[in-house]
Design a protein around this motif. Structure first.
Motif, PDB file in Angstrom:
ATOM      1  N   GLU A 134       0.854  -1.189   0.000  1.00 32.37           N
ATOM      2  CA  GLU A 134       0.000   0.000   0.000  1.00 32.37           C
ATOM      3  C   GLU A 134       0.888   1.236   0.000  1.00 32.37           C
ATOM      4  O   GLU A 134       1.923   1.267   0.627  1.00 32.37           O
ATOM      5  CB  GLU A 134      -0.931   0.019   1.213  1.00 32.37           C
ATOM      6  N   TYR A 135       0.470   2.233  -0.758  1.00 32.59           N
ATOM      7  CA  TYR A 135       1.266   3.448  -0.828  1.00 32.59           C
ATOM      8  C   TYR A 135       0.932   4.347   0.349  1.00 32.59           C
ATOM      9  O   TYR A 135      -0.205   4.739   0.547  1.00 32.59           O
ATOM     10  CB  TYR A 135       1.030   4.175  -2.147  1.00 32.59           C
ATOM     11  N   ASP A 136       1.957   4.610   1.142  1.00 30.62           N
ATOM     12  CA  ASP A 136       1.813   5.465   2.318  1.00 30.62           C
ATOM     13  C   ASP A 136       3.065   6.345   2.379  1.00 30.62           C
ATOM     14  O   ASP A 136       4.130   5.889   2.788  1.00 30.62           O
ATOM     15  CB  ASP A 136       1.669   4.614   3.585  1.00 30.62           C
ATOM     16  N   ALA A 137       2.920   7.582   1.953  1.00 31.73           N
ATOM     17  CA  ALA A 137       4.067   8.488   1.846  1.00 31.73           C
ATOM     18  C   ALA A 137       4.740   8.762   3.187  1.00 31.73           C
ATOM     19  O   ALA A 137       5.863   9.253   3.219  1.00 31.73           O
ATOM     20  CB  ALA A 137       3.635   9.801   1.197  1.00 31.73           C
TER      21      ALA A 137
ATOM     22  N   CYS B 155       8.362   4.057   0.937  1.00 26.61           N
ATOM     23  CA  CYS B 155       7.260   4.147  -0.021  1.00 26.61           C
ATOM     24  C   CYS B 155       7.703   4.852  -1.306  1.00 26.61           C
ATOM     25  O   CYS B 155       8.242   5.964  -1.254  1.00 26.61           O
ATOM     26  CB  CYS B 155       6.077   4.878   0.594  1.00 26.61           C
TER      27      CYS B 155
ATOM     28  N   SER C  90       5.963   6.390  -3.392  1.00 20.75           N
ATOM     29  CA  SER C  90       5.247   7.646  -3.631  1.00 20.75           C
ATOM     30  C   SER C  90       6.037   8.843  -3.104  1.00 20.75           C
ATOM     31  O   SER C  90       5.825   9.968  -3.544  1.00 20.75           O
ATOM     32  CB  SER C  90       3.841   7.608  -3.020  1.00 20.75           C
ATOM     33  N   ARG C  91       6.972   8.608  -2.195  1.00 19.67           N
ATOM     34  CA  ARG C  91       7.828   9.702  -1.723  1.00 19.67           C
ATOM     35  C   ARG C  91       8.674  10.255  -2.860  1.00 19.67           C
ATOM     36  O   ARG C  91       8.905  11.456  -2.956  1.00 19.67           O
ATOM     37  CB  ARG C  91       8.756   9.238  -0.602  1.00 19.67           C
ATOM     38  N   GLN C  92       9.167   9.373  -3.722  1.00 15.57           N
ATOM     39  CA  GLN C  92       9.952   9.825  -4.876  1.00 15.57           C
ATOM     40  C   GLN C  92       9.091  10.668  -5.799  1.00 15.57           C
ATOM     41  O   GLN C  92       9.541  11.680  -6.329  1.00 15.57           O
ATOM     42  CB  GLN C  92      10.511   8.631  -5.649  1.00 15.57           C
ATOM     43  N   LEU C  93       7.854  10.250  -5.988  1.00 20.45           N
ATOM     44  CA  LEU C  93       6.953  11.005  -6.840  1.00 20.45           C
ATOM     45  C   LEU C  93       6.637  12.362  -6.214  1.00 20.45           C
ATOM     46  O   LEU C  93       6.625  13.380  -6.901  1.00 20.45           O
ATOM     47  CB  LEU C  93       5.667  10.221  -7.100  1.00 20.45           C
ATOM     48  N   LEU C  94       6.414  12.398  -4.910  1.00 18.92           N
ATOM     49  CA  LEU C  94       6.178  13.674  -4.230  1.00 18.92           C
ATOM     50  C   LEU C  94       7.386  14.593  -4.368  1.00 18.92           C
ATOM     51  O   LEU C  94       7.232  15.799  -4.571  1.00 18.92           O
ATOM     52  CB  LEU C  94       5.859  13.453  -2.750  1.00 18.92           C
TER      53      LEU C  94
ATOM     54  N   ASP D 188       7.680   9.660 -16.330  1.00 15.63           N
ATOM     55  CA  ASP D 188       6.608   9.435 -15.357  1.00 15.63           C
ATOM     56  C   ASP D 188       5.225   9.392 -16.004  1.00 15.63           C
ATOM     57  O   ASP D 188       4.223   9.202 -15.317  1.00 15.63           O
ATOM     58  CB  ASP D 188       6.624  10.521 -14.274  1.00 15.63           C
TER      59      ASP D 188
END
Length: 145
Positions: free
Chosen positions: A15-18, A23, A25-29, A88
């Motif tokens: 599960e994505y949890d920044a 996670c 998704s931290r790279q994406l953020l 991306d």
């Protein structure tokens, strides 16, 4: 119960949890919080020549148009950012075999969905800059005394 690094990595994969260090998704953020990313998405998502009060439509732009619009961006930074956004899936790069070659960039549906958020960030920054500057001045005056 204590969470081990292995537990955290396994949870981040399912599960994505920044808030979790591992996670992705931290790279994406990290990518989308970059000022050049925000400005590129805003530029491609809005037709600056659209009449005031109309809903801005996304448009394709050439590299040179983006470079002129984004005052202060280096050629290297613009190129790197455009490549990362293409990787991306946020924009597409189209090469037209003309003389000289024409390269245009355009938001994908995914990029357009993010543009709606970045446009709000840009508008917020422009609208509240006077308040931020006043707060900085007040803070600095307190710190100096």
């Amino acid at each position: 119960m204590a969470t081990t690094k292995a537990d955290e990595r396994a949870r981040a994969r399912t599960e994505y949890d920044a808030f979790l260090a591992m996670c992705p998704s931290r790279q994406l953020l990290d990518r989308i919080s970059n000022k050049w990313v925000v400005l590129i998405l805003c530029a491609l998502g809005e037709d600056a020549s659209a009449p005031p009060g109309t809903s801005p439509a996304p448009r394709a732009m050439r590299y040179s148009e983006l470079a002129r619009l984004l005052a202060g961006v280096s050629q290297k930074m613009l190129t790197q950012t455009l490549r990362a956004l293409e990787r991306d899936g946020l924009l597409t790069r189209t090469v037209t075999p003309t003389v000289p070659v024409t390269v245009t960039y355009e938001l994908t549906d995914l990029g357009l969905s993010l543009h709606h958020l970045t446009r709000g960030l840009r508008e917020w920054a422009q609208t509240h800059m006077d308040q931020v500057l006043a707060a900085r001045e007040t803070h600095d005056a307190r710190a100096a005394s």
